[in-house]
Design an enzyme around this catalytic site. Structure first.
Site, short mmCIF file in Angstrom:
data_model
loop_
_atom_site.label_atom_id
_atom_site.label_comp_id
_atom_site.label_asym_id
_atom_site.label_seq_id
_atom_site.Cartn_x
_atom_site.Cartn_y
_atom_site.Cartn_z
N THR A 39 45.77 38.26 44.26
CA THR A 39 46.30 37.49 45.39
C THR A 39 47.70 37.98 45.77
OG1 THR A 39 45.01 35.56 44.74
CG2 THR A 39 46.92 35.15 46.15
N CYS A 50 36.22 29.80 44.93
CA CYS A 50 37.23 29.06 45.69
C CYS A 50 36.57 28.04 46.61
CB CYS A 50 38.07 29.99 46.54
SG CYS A 50 38.43 31.53 45.75
N GLN A 95 37.01 43.73 43.53
CA GLN A 95 35.63 43.67 43.03
C GLN A 95 35.05 45.04 42.71
OE1 GLN A 95 33.77 41.09 42.16
NE2 GLN A 95 35.19 39.51 42.81
N ASN A 105 33.17 39.94 47.62
CA ASN A 105 33.00 39.22 46.35
C ASN A 105 31.83 38.24 46.38
OD1 ASN A 105 35.10 38.18 48.21
ND2 ASN A 105 35.00 36.39 46.90
N SER A 113 43.05 43.48 40.42
CA SER A 113 43.25 42.30 39.57
C SER A 113 42.63 42.55 38.20
CB SER A 113 42.60 41.08 40.22
OG SER A 113 42.65 39.99 39.32
N ALA A 114 43.35 42.24 37.13
CA ALA A 114 42.87 42.54 35.78
C ALA A 114 41.70 41.66 35.34
CB ALA A 114 44.01 42.40 34.77
N THR A 154 61.18 39.76 35.38
CA THR A 154 60.94 40.41 34.10
C THR A 154 59.46 40.72 33.95
OG1 THR A 154 62.79 39.22 33.16
CG2 THR A 154 61.20 40.16 31.59
C1 LIG Z 1 39.41 37.37 42.69
C2 LIG Z 1 39.73 38.09 43.96
C3 LIG Z 1 41.04 38.13 44.47
C4 LIG Z 1 42.17 37.36 43.83
O1 LIG Z 1 42.60 37.93 42.63
P1 LIG Z 1 43.44 37.01 41.58
O2 LIG Z 1 43.88 37.97 40.53
O3 LIG Z 1 42.48 35.99 41.08
O4 LIG Z 1 44.58 36.43 42.34
C5 LIG Z 1 41.27 38.85 45.61
N1 LIG Z 1 40.27 39.51 46.23
C6 LIG Z 1 39.00 39.50 45.78
C7 LIG Z 1 37.96 40.26 46.50
C8 LIG Z 1 38.68 38.79 44.63
O5 LIG Z 1 37.42 38.77 44.19
#
Ligand SMILES: *Cc1c(COP(=O)(O)O)cnc(C)c1O
Length: 388
Positions: A72, A325, A179, A151, A199-200, A237
């Protein structure tokens, strides 16, 4: 009861190897990466090593990777960062109607200020037409943002073609690769992207950490102001354990991706085929072939997705309707509506996203219990009585 987790697009469990790599950075190696003594240097070394690992998997250089608090933040940073740094050149941004909220809501925010946003439509499979992108570009366009894969329905977008169009027009190109990274190959030069969000926790790393790739030379304003971390582009940090976890998760994903893609695609196709065979009035959402190897999204007529989810949960099966969501609200998914589904079909949608721990037995279990659930719900359904 054995629990079967089939919601890997919402989040994934952190791999034990990743947890193991992270642990020392909470205790023995707890230093602040900005400190010059040994504890600090240790932490700094770990952060820089993780940066190289992320860069390697996407074909970038370490200095082009900025760590963030997740996907995000990476999306927010890309869009706001480019918008505010390039206002003199123009105020027009092109995106699509099926983006994740982390992109869509930022566009809505910018659209209420002095920016103009074009939301491109998609076809019935969820594909963006590169010609639409080309036609939408004006001399005021500064950024194009298109997700690599959706997603919810799993459709993989023609980002390579769009990247070419953006490059020729001299417009920055951002992709949300949350994704796809670690699931299918992602290369910033092949795709001709200038910014890319990671995103990890979608690739077996910890939650609350991610990264933004920024091609060298991209004009971007800093997202967080404060200390000089991340070359003053993102103050605060560093979350050293989380960053180390991201690096390890990315490294493992890179090593195992080839094998895992094939295995997941096999399970995906088995699940799709079984569902269509065993349940009447069901259809696949998203593209039949250009789709993520782990994504199954179907609409089941005459039933509510919520009821399907609750009944599956009683059987120990975790799935999703639309997206994590949107499942808290009763609004039909914006993605399914953009594909042209009527609201009832969007409400009857069910998403299964497979992952590393899933086996053929899990798929068989879904195929064993779901037809009975659907039949029971349909027998009670007022929707069926009015429509048949
Ligand atoms: C989960 C997701 C995000 C958000 O990532 P977060 O690390 O949960 O904030 C953004 N874009 C897509 C396509 C996602 O599936």
């Amino acid at each position: 009861m054995r629990r079967i987790y089939l919601d890997h697009a919402a989040t994934t469990p952190t791999r034990p190897e990743v947890v193991k790599a992270m642990l020392p950075y909470f205790t023995d190696a707890f230093g602040n990466a900005s400190s010059i003594y040994s504890y600090g240097r240790e932490a700094r070394g770990a952060v820089e090593e993780a940066r190289i690992k992320v860069a390697e998997l996407i074909g970038a250089r370490g200095e082009e990777v900025i760590f963030t608090s997740g996907g995000t933040e990476a999306d927010n940073y890309a869009l706001k960062g480019v918008a505010y740094a390039n206002e003199r050149k123009g105020n027009h941004i092109i995106t699509t109607s099926i983006e994740h909220h982390a992109v869509l809501e930022v566009c809505r925010f910018l659209g209420r200020r002095r920016f103009q946003i074009t939301y491109l439509p998609v076809d019935k499979y969820g594909l963006v037409d590169p010609d639409d992108v080309k036609r939408a570009i004006t001399d005021k366009t500064i950024l194009i943002s298109v997700m690599h894969a959706n997603n919810q329905v799993g459709t993989i977008e023609p980002v390579e073609e769009i990247g070419k169009i953006a490059r020729e027009a001299g417009v920055y190109f951002h992709i949300d690769a949350v994704q796809t990274l670690g699931h299918i190959p992602v290369d910033v030069d092949e795709l001709k992207v200038d910014l890319l969000a990671i995103s990890a926790h979608k690739l077996y790393g910890p939650k609350g950490v991610g990264a933004l790739y920024v091609r060298k030379g991209t004009r971007l304003v800093s997202f967080m102001h404060g200390g000089e971390q991340e070359k003053r582009r993102r103050a605060g940090t560093e979350n050293v354990p989380a960053i180390v976890g991201l690096g390890r998760a990315v490294e493992l994903a890179g090593q195992e991706m080839g094998k895992e893609v094939e295995r997941l695609a096999y399970l995906r196709d088995k699940l799709i085929k079984g569902l269509v065979e065993k349940i009447d009035h069901i259809r696949l959402n998203g593209h039949p072939t250009r789709r993520l190897p782990n994504n199954v999204n179907v609409s089941v007529d005459f039933v509510e997705g919520e009821s399907l989810l609750l009944n599956l949960d009683l059987e120990g099966i975790c799935a999703s309707t639309g997206s994590a969501c949107s499942s808290a609200s009763l609004e039909p998914s914006h993605v399914l509506l953009a594909l042209g589904l009527p609201a009832e079909q969007a409400h009857g949608s069910l998403r299964f996203t497979l992952g590393r721990e899933n086996t053929e037995a899990d798929v068989e279990q879904v195929l064993e219990v779901l037809p009975g659930i659907v039949a029971r719900l349909r027998a009670m359904s007022p929707l069926l009585k009015t429509q048949k």
